[in-house]
Each structure stands twice: as structure tokens, then as C-alpha cells.
Design a protein around this motif. Structure first.
Motif, short mmCIF file in Angstrom:
data_model
loop_
_atom_site.label_atom_id
_atom_site.label_comp_id
_atom_site.label_asym_id
_atom_site.label_seq_id
_atom_site.Cartn_x
_atom_site.Cartn_y
_atom_site.Cartn_z
N GLU A 1 -70.93 22.84 -10.16
CA GLU A 1 -72.26 23.29 -10.59
C GLU A 1 -73.10 23.73 -9.40
O GLU A 1 -73.80 24.75 -9.45
CB GLU A 1 -72.97 22.16 -11.34
N GLU B 1 -71.81 27.05 -8.18
CA GLU B 1 -72.13 28.13 -9.10
C GLU B 1 -73.60 28.54 -9.00
O GLU B 1 -73.94 29.72 -9.10
CB GLU B 1 -71.82 27.68 -10.53
N ASP B 2 -74.48 27.55 -8.76
CA ASP B 2 -75.91 27.85 -8.62
C ASP B 2 -76.28 28.28 -7.22
O ASP B 2 -77.47 28.47 -6.91
CB ASP B 2 -76.73 26.61 -9.00
N GLU B 3 -75.26 28.40 -6.34
CA GLU B 3 -75.46 28.79 -4.94
C GLU B 3 -76.37 27.83 -4.18
O GLU B 3 -77.12 28.22 -3.29
CB GLU B 3 -76.00 30.22 -4.86
N ASP B 4 -76.33 26.54 -4.57
CA ASP B 4 -77.07 25.52 -3.83
C ASP B 4 -76.28 25.03 -2.62
O ASP B 4 -76.82 24.25 -1.82
CB ASP B 4 -77.36 24.32 -4.74
#
Length: 534
Positions: free
Chosen positions: A432, A435-438
Motif C-alpha cells: 500500500e 502504491e501510494d508512493e509514500d
């Protein structure tokens, strides 16, 4: 000089503790058994001074932290599930044992009055599960038996000490039935209510403390804040301490930071062990004086009384466990609580009722108003502890194996299943974040390799395969971890901890597994010091 005597006593405690720890590992025996034997043997060393421990020192110095430690680490879900057998043992069996022992002592030693006999019966009625649960957990016995023994021990301390307080009061005054009922209500209700107040206040205070040392100071003061005022105003300091410890221990979510949990858990384990060890050594040093003149009685009578009381303590418990099914019908949910607990489990629970540090603490706190019989009663209590610990605990493994209750791989399998679920949750959380580019791809890949290697190692454990190559590879992946990965690591630990709590709430794992893996996650958590919540 007093300083020299004090130094020698401290040195004796240290030597006994170190010897017990060293021998326990070699002999694969519970520490409590060796502490009893070595502590009493220390009393016969001529160079050691005779010791007289004031009753108030034992009552105020030893009991509060020991009770608080036991209550804080209680498993709440398991205790609720086994509430009926725990309460029937803690209240019903404790009362029956107290009366049976008092009648036995009064019959054999008529000079001991009924009040003193009841106080003595209350001293030897509570159980100490340390030795029994150490054996049960090592052999992988069914966890329900461990839960029942631990839960019973926590509550029967309060029940026994309530009876003890009433009996001690009756030693010096005329005590009517009406007054006794009123005092029981005051002792029980007042102790529980005050304990809840202390628990709520301390929990709120600890939410705002982030320093691990300050957390330890507050936790050490808590049992005395609960015990001393409650005892001063006529309520049960024991019940207040147990209630406060149970409340804080079962509602600690968000209160303690990882660093505080690690340091605090280690501190309390060491403190409880040292206090129990000191009790055994102090009893050994004090018992030497009782042996010279056992209350004016002959040694034959003392031996007969010790054998009789030990037989009553053990026999009443075993008979209660094997024959309490009709009583369970009278309790709501009683029959349902006995499903899955057959005669074999009940026999082990009945045979696992050893006496230990709490019995010694209560016996040593017998007031001097008891008279010349005080030394005799303390000696009898020590002999009962010796018989139950040294006589029963070594037979438990044989009994478990004979009854087919040994499951050596159960705890390991449960632990590995919990680890697998936690690692899978961490991998999902990492996906996750990526995917959220965190998190950048390089960091995500490093953590993904580390988690997958750990997951592979867990699978190897479950399949009983060799894991050495996997551990070496995992160490290599850890060395390649980027220095900017602190926040990501915290998120992954948080995901694993949340999954662990879910497994516990759903009954998939037990409290021991929850604490074991929780400690490992605390070591990994980079956020060891957090800001207090607003």
C-alpha cells in the motif's frame, strides 16, 4: 553491628539467587523449588545471623509489588472465558481449604485458638502457580489449565487475605457474625472501589509520560498507592492492589511506548523474582529460631501436624476438582465452562496447587498477638510450602505424560502461525505504501526482501526444515537497509502489531504468544519514544 548483619543478609540473598538460577538451568527445574531448598538451607549456615522479620515489613514491603505484578500480566480474554472455574476455585475452594486446615490444626494443637487457626488456614490456602505453570508451559500442556491456575492464584490471594484480616481482628476482640459480615463488605467493596480509582488515575497520568525511567517509577509507586491507603482505612489493600494492576494491565493500549514496555517488563520480572527469593532466604534465616523451640511442642507432634496439614491442603484440592461438577450446575454457565475439561485436566489442576511466596508472606505477617504459637504456625507454613513445591512439582511432568496431556510443539506452532500472519500483514501494508508512493522503490524492495526472507524462515520452522541459510541471507538484507527507512519500518511494525491484536481478540493465539511476539516487535519499533497523545 546492624549494618554488618544487614550486609550479610543481602549477601546471602544474592548467593541463593545466583545458585538457584544456575542450578535451575542445569537441572531443568522451576526456580521456586530450588529457592525453597536453598533458602531453608541458608538458615542452617552458622555464619549467618538469626533474623526476625517484623510482620508489617512483609505485609507492606513484599505483598504489594508481588500482587501488582501478577495482576498486571493477567490474560484478560482467557480469564473471562474461564471465569466460572477460576471463581469457584478462588472463592469456594479457598474457603473450604481454610476451614479444613483450621479444624485440623485446632484438633492437633488445642492451644492454638480458632482465630489463630483460621488465620493460619488462610495463609496456606492461596496457591502460587509459578512452579506449576513453568512445567505446564514447558511441556506444552493445554493452555486452559495454565489460565485457570494463574487466574485462580490472582483472585484467591485476595480471598485468603480477606479471611486472614478478619481472623486477625478476631484475635483481640469479640467478633459477632453481624460485625463480621459488615467488615467483609467494607473490606471487599472498599478495596475494589479504591483500586479502580487508583487504576483510572494512574492510567491517565502514564499516558502523558514518555520517559521509560519515569514510567518505571510511577509503576513502582502504584501498588503502594493502592495498598497502603486502602489498608489504613479498613478496606482490603490486597484487593485494591489487584484491581488497580488488572485495570491498568488490561487497558494499557496506547499508554506505554515500546521502550517503556521493554524496560518495564524486564524491571518487574527481576523485581518479582528478587522479592520472592528474598522471602525464601529470610524465612530460612528466621526459621532457625523456630526449630530450636517449636512453640513448646514435641517434634513428633510438629511433624504429625505438618503431614496432616499438607495432606488436607492437597487432598481437599484434588477432591474439589474431581467432585465439583454438581456444584457447577448451580452456577450460571457452570456446565458450559466444564466442556472440554475432562477428569484428566481436572486432576492436573488439582495436583498443581503448590504453595509459595504468598503463603510465606502471609505467615510471616502473623501478628505477635498470636503468642507463642506464632513461631510454630510460621514453621508449619514453611513445611507445607516445602512439601507442596518439592513433593508435587517434580511429579507434574510424569503425571502430564501419563495422562497424555503433553503437546510439546503446540506453543511453537501457535507462535509461528502468529508470525506468519503478522509478516503477511506487513507485506500488504508495504504494498500500500509503495502504491501510494509514500516510499521509494529501492526502500520498498529492501524491506520486501527482508520480510519475505523472514516469512520463508517461518515456513521452514512450520515444515521443520533447516533455517541457517535463511538467517544469514536475512542478516545481509538487514545490512543493506537504507538509513532513510525509519518511518517505513515503524509502519510495518504497526501493521504486524495490529494483526497480532486481531488474532488475540479472535482467539487464534494466547496471551503468552501475544506478549512474546509483542516484545520482539518492541525491539524492532524505531519509534521507541513517542509524543504524548493530546
Amino acid at each position: 553491628m546492624a549494618e554488618d548483619r544487614l550486609f550479610i543478609v543481602f549477601l546471602a540473598v544474592a548467593v541463593v539467587v545466583l545458585l538457584a538460577r544456575a542450578l535451575a538451568g542445569r537441572l531443568r527445574m522451576p526456580d521456586a523449588i530450588l529457592l525453597v531448598l536453598l533458602g531453608m538451607a541458608a538458615g542452617f549456615v552458622p555464619a549467618l545471623p538469626a533474623v526476625v522479620v517484623p510482620p508489617e515489613v512483609v505485609l507492606l514491603g513484599f505483598l504489594p509489588p508481588l500482587l501488582y505484578h501478577a495482576a498486571f500480566f493477567t490474560a484478560p480474554r482467557e480469564a473471562r472465558a474461564e471465569a466460572v472455574p477460576i471463581f469457584t476455585l478462588a472463592f469456594g475452594l479457598t474457603t473450604v481449604t481454610t476451614v479444613a486446615v483450621a479444624a485440623t490444626v485446632h484438633a492437633l494443637l488445642p492451644d492454638v485458638g480458632w482465630a489463630a487457626a483460621l488465620a493460619f488456614g488462610a495463609a496456606v490456602s492461596p496457591t502460587d502457580p509459578v512452579a506449576a505453570t513453568a512445567v505446564l508451559q514447558r511441556l506444552g500442556a493445554p493452555p486452559r489449565m495454565v489460565t485457570i491456575l494463574e487466574g485462580e492464584s490472582l483472585i484467591n490471594d485476595g480471598a485468603a487475605l480477606t479471611i486472614f484480616m478478619i481472623a486477625v481482628e478476631a484475635l483481640g476482640t469479640d467478633f459477632g457474625v453481624g460485625h463480621g459480615v459488615a467488615r467483609v463488605a467494607q473490606i471487599v467493596l472498599g478495596g475494589v472501589a479504591y483500586g479502580l480509582v487508583v487504576g483510572v488515575v494512574v492510567r491517565r497520568v502514564r499516558r502523558w509520560i514518555t520517559d521509560p525511567v519515569s514510567q518505571i517509577i510511577v509503576s513502582l509507586a502504584t501498588p503502594y498507592l493502592a495498598f497502603v491507603p486502602a489498608d489504613h482505612f479498613g478496606a482490603s489493600g490486597v484487593l485494591a492492589t489487584v484491581t488497580a494492576g488488572f485495570f491498568i494491565g488490561t487497558r494499557g493500549e496506547g499508554v506505554l511506548q515500546p521502550a517503556s514496555r521493554l524496560v518495564g517488563s524486564m524491571f518487574w520480572r527481576i523485581l518479582a523474582f528478587l522479592l520472592e527469593s528474598a522471602l525464601f532466604v529470610l524465612l530460612g534465616l528466621e526459621i532457625r529460631g523456630f526449630l530450636r523451640e517449636p512453640g513448646g511442642q514435641t517434634w513428633g507432634l510438629v511433624a504429625a501436624a505438618a503431614v496432616a496439614v499438607s495432606a488436607v491442603v492437597i487432598g481437599v484440592r484434588v477432591l474439589w476438582q474431581l467432585g465439583n461438577r454438581p456444584l457447577a450446575r448451580l452456577v450460571p454457565g457452570g456446565l458450559r465452562s466444564q466442556q472440554g475439561v475432562g477428569w484428566r485436566q481436572r486432576l492436573v489442576i488439582g495436583f498443581g496447587g503448590m504453595r509459595g511466596a504468598i503463603t510465606l508472606a502471609i505467615a510471616l505477617s502473623l501478628p505477635t498477638v498470636v503468642g507463642d504459637e506464632r513461631g510454630l504456625l510460621v514453621l508449619l507454613a514453611a513445611l507445607v510450602v516445602l512439601v507442596t513445591l518439592v513433593g508435587q512439582a517434580p511429579l507434574l511432568p510424569f503425571l502430564l505424560r501419563r495422562l497424555g496431556l503433553v503437546q510439546p510443539d503446540r506453543r511453537r506452532a501457535e507462535s509461528m502461525l502468529a508470525r506468519r500472519a503478522g509478516l503477511q500483514a506487513a507485506l500488504a501494508r508495504l504494498a500500500e505504501l509503495a502504491e501510494d508512493e509514500d516510499v521509494d522503490e529501492q526502500t520498498a524492495e529492501a524491506f520486501r526482501q527482508m520480510l519475505e526472507l523472514r516469512l520463508e524462515r517461518v515456513r521452514y520452522f512450520l515444515d521443520q526444515q533447516d533455517k541457517e541459510d535463511v538467517e544469514d541471507a536475512e542478516e545481509g538484507a538487514a545490512r543493506r537497509r537504507p538509513p532513510s527507512s525509519r518511518r517505513v519500518r515503524g509502519e510495518l511494525v504497526k501493521a504486524q502489531r495490529a494483526k497480532l491484536r486481531t488474532l488475540y481478540r479472535n482467539g487464534r493465539i494466547g496471551a503468552e504468544t501475544l506478549r512474546e511476539i509483542g516484545r520482539e516487535l518492541d525491539f524492532e519499533d524505531p519509534l521507541n519514544v513517542q509524543r504524548p497523545r493530546p
